[in-house]
Design a protein around this motif. Sequence first.
Motif, PDB file in Angstrom:
ATOM      1  N   SER A  98     -82.335  70.828  31.841  1.00  0.00           N
ATOM      2  CA  SER A  98     -83.275  71.829  32.377  1.00  0.00           C
ATOM      3  C   SER A  98     -82.785  73.242  32.084  1.00  0.00           C
ATOM      4  CB  SER A  98     -83.510  71.631  33.877  1.00  0.00           C
ATOM      5  OG  SER A  98     -82.389  71.975  34.642  1.00  0.00           O
ATOM      6  N   LEU A  99     -81.482  73.440  32.096  1.00  0.00           N
ATOM      7  CA  LEU A  99     -80.928  74.746  31.725  1.00  0.00           C
ATOM      8  C   LEU A  99     -81.238  75.051  30.258  1.00  0.00           C
ATOM      9  CD1 LEU A  99     -79.223  77.255  32.396  1.00  0.00           C
ATOM     10  CD2 LEU A  99     -77.189  75.899  31.796  1.00  0.00           C
ATOM     11  N   GLY A 100     -80.996  74.085  29.392  1.00  0.00           N
ATOM     12  CA  GLY A 100     -81.322  74.275  27.976  1.00  0.00           C
ATOM     13  C   GLY A 100     -82.796  74.535  27.767  1.00  0.00           C
ATOM     14  N   LEU A 101     -83.633  73.779  28.484  1.00  0.00           N
ATOM     15  CA  LEU A 101     -85.076  73.978  28.380  1.00  0.00           C
ATOM     16  C   LEU A 101     -85.465  75.361  28.881  1.00  0.00           C
ATOM     17  CD1 LEU A 101     -87.921  72.959  27.788  1.00  0.00           C
ATOM     18  CD2 LEU A 101     -87.922  71.891  30.058  1.00  0.00           C
ATOM     19  N   GLY A 102     -84.850  75.805  29.967  1.00  0.00           N
ATOM     20  CA  GLY A 102     -85.136  77.146  30.483  1.00  0.00           C
ATOM     21  C   GLY A 102     -84.757  78.226  29.485  1.00  0.00           C
ATOM     22  N   LEU A 103     -83.603  78.072  28.836  1.00  0.00           N
ATOM     23  CA  LEU A 103     -83.158  79.066  27.860  1.00  0.00           C
ATOM     24  C   LEU A 103     -84.051  79.075  26.616  1.00  0.00           C
ATOM     25  CD1 LEU A 103     -79.299  78.551  28.135  1.00  0.00           C
ATOM     26  CD2 LEU A 103     -80.634  80.507  28.973  1.00  0.00           C
ATOM     27  N   VAL A 104     -84.379  77.901  26.114  1.00  0.00           N
ATOM     28  CA  VAL A 104     -85.241  77.822  24.928  1.00  0.00           C
ATOM     29  C   VAL A 104     -86.634  78.350  25.252  1.00  0.00           C
ATOM     30  CG1 VAL A 104     -86.406  76.205  23.362  1.00  0.00           C
ATOM     31  CG2 VAL A 104     -83.954  75.987  23.787  1.00  0.00           C
ATOM     32  N   LEU A 109     -90.703  82.588  24.896  1.00  0.00           N
ATOM     33  CA  LEU A 109     -91.540  83.604  25.536  1.00  0.00           C
ATOM     34  C   LEU A 109     -91.282  84.991  24.944  1.00  0.00           C
ATOM     35  CD1 LEU A 109     -91.142  82.329  29.165  1.00  0.00           C
ATOM     36  CD2 LEU A 109     -93.354  82.853  28.147  1.00  0.00           C
ATOM     37  N   LEU A 110     -90.018  85.321  24.778  1.00  0.00           N
ATOM     38  CA  LEU A 110     -89.661  86.638  24.248  1.00  0.00           C
ATOM     39  C   LEU A 110     -90.077  86.796  22.785  1.00  0.00           C
ATOM     40  CD1 LEU A 110     -86.129  87.129  25.838  1.00  0.00           C
ATOM     41  CD2 LEU A 110     -88.249  88.305  26.453  1.00  0.00           C
ATOM     42  N   LEU A 111     -89.820  85.777  21.982  1.00  0.00           N
ATOM     43  CA  LEU A 111     -90.112  85.884  20.553  1.00  0.00           C
ATOM     44  C   LEU A 111     -91.608  85.861  20.251  1.00  0.00           C
ATOM     45  CD1 LEU A 111     -87.260  83.763  18.977  1.00  0.00           C
ATOM     46  CD2 LEU A 111     -87.496  86.247  19.030  1.00  0.00           C
ATOM     47  N   ARG A 112     -92.375  85.199  21.072  1.00  0.00           N
ATOM     48  CA  ARG A 112     -93.834  85.184  20.871  1.00  0.00           C
ATOM     49  C   ARG A 112     -94.424  86.570  21.097  1.00  0.00           C
ATOM     50  NH1 ARG A 112     -96.301  80.771  18.669  1.00  0.00           N
ATOM     51  NH2 ARG A 112     -95.325  78.853  19.342  1.00  0.00           N
ATOM     52  N   ARG A 113     -93.788  87.372  21.925  1.00  0.00           N
ATOM     53  CA  ARG A 113     -94.279  88.733  22.209  1.00  0.00           C
ATOM     54  C   ARG A 113     -93.781  89.750  21.176  1.00  0.00           C
ATOM     55  NH1 ARG A 113     -96.353  90.168  27.088  1.00  0.00           N
ATOM     56  NH2 ARG A 113     -96.596  88.494  28.572  1.00  0.00           N
ATOM     57  N   ARG A 114     -92.754  89.391  20.470  1.00  0.00           N
ATOM     58  CA  ARG A 114     -92.122  90.325  19.537  1.00  0.00           C
ATOM     59  C   ARG A 114     -92.820  90.254  18.172  1.00  0.00           C
ATOM     60  NH1 ARG A 114     -86.025  89.783  17.526  1.00  0.00           N
ATOM     61  NH2 ARG A 114     -86.038  91.586  16.178  1.00  0.00           N
ATOM     62  N   ALA A 115     -93.291  91.373  17.731  1.00  0.00           N
ATOM     63  CA  ALA A 115     -93.944  91.438  16.423  1.00  0.00           C
ATOM     64  C   ALA A 115     -92.910  91.223  15.323  1.00  0.00           C
ATOM     65  CB  ALA A 115     -94.627  92.790  16.245  1.00  0.00           C
ATOM     66  N   GLY A 116     -93.315  90.557  14.295  1.00  0.00           N
ATOM     67  CA  GLY A 116     -92.437  90.374  13.144  1.00  0.00           C
ATOM     68  C   GLY A 116     -91.537  89.157  13.219  1.00  0.00           C
ATOM     69  N   VAL A 121     -89.550  80.397  12.991  1.00  0.00           N
ATOM     70  CA  VAL A 121     -88.668  80.481  14.162  1.00  0.00           C
ATOM     71  C   VAL A 121     -89.416  80.042  15.412  1.00  0.00           C
ATOM     72  CG1 VAL A 121     -87.360  82.058  15.647  1.00  0.00           C
ATOM     73  CG2 VAL A 121     -87.183  82.248  13.158  1.00  0.00           C
ATOM     74  N   THR A 122     -90.616  80.566  15.601  1.00  0.00           N
ATOM     75  CA  THR A 122     -91.369  80.205  16.807  1.00  0.00           C
ATOM     76  C   THR A 122     -91.824  78.740  16.763  1.00  0.00           C
ATOM     77  OG1 THR A 122     -93.411  81.115  15.886  1.00  0.00           O
ATOM     78  CG2 THR A 122     -92.134  82.551  17.331  1.00  0.00           C
TER      79      THR A 122
END
Length: 155
Positions: A98-104, A109-116, A121-122
């Motif tokens: 669950s920790l690994g799942l939370g981190l991934v 979440l962060l990378l989907r919001r980041r342009a470029g 990767v996503t």
Amino acid sequence: MFETINGMPAHVLLVHAAVVFVPLLALGAIVFAVWPAVRARIDWAVALLAVVAPLSALFSMISGNAFYEMRVADGTPEQFLDQIGEHASYGQRTFFFSLGLGLVTGALLLLRRRAGTPKAVTVGLSVVAVVLAVITGYFVVMTGDTGAAMNWKIS
């Protein structure tokens, strides 16, 4: 702190949070990873679950260890302690997955919001999130099953 709450073993109370939040994280991570149309509507809930679910699994694990030590101190038979040990091993794996799942999921979440961010990767993180969600779900079920089996066999 993790031994008792109002005279009851803390584990029997705290485990309910993990039973609810860890499967919700697994489900939320899968939905977020594979269903683009709902991402914007569930991102805040998935982000919250990515933090709360591993914490609830951690508190369940710590309180479970305290419960085990209380059983050792009160002279619980070795056969029952072995069953607790099996249950605890599933609980530990539930926490780590669950920790690994939370981190991934958080990274997704962060990378989907980041342009470029490269699509590879996503997509790769989405696949990892789904795999971790399935594995985490398995260990939640096995943890609960071994715990319930102990309770019903000794009751």
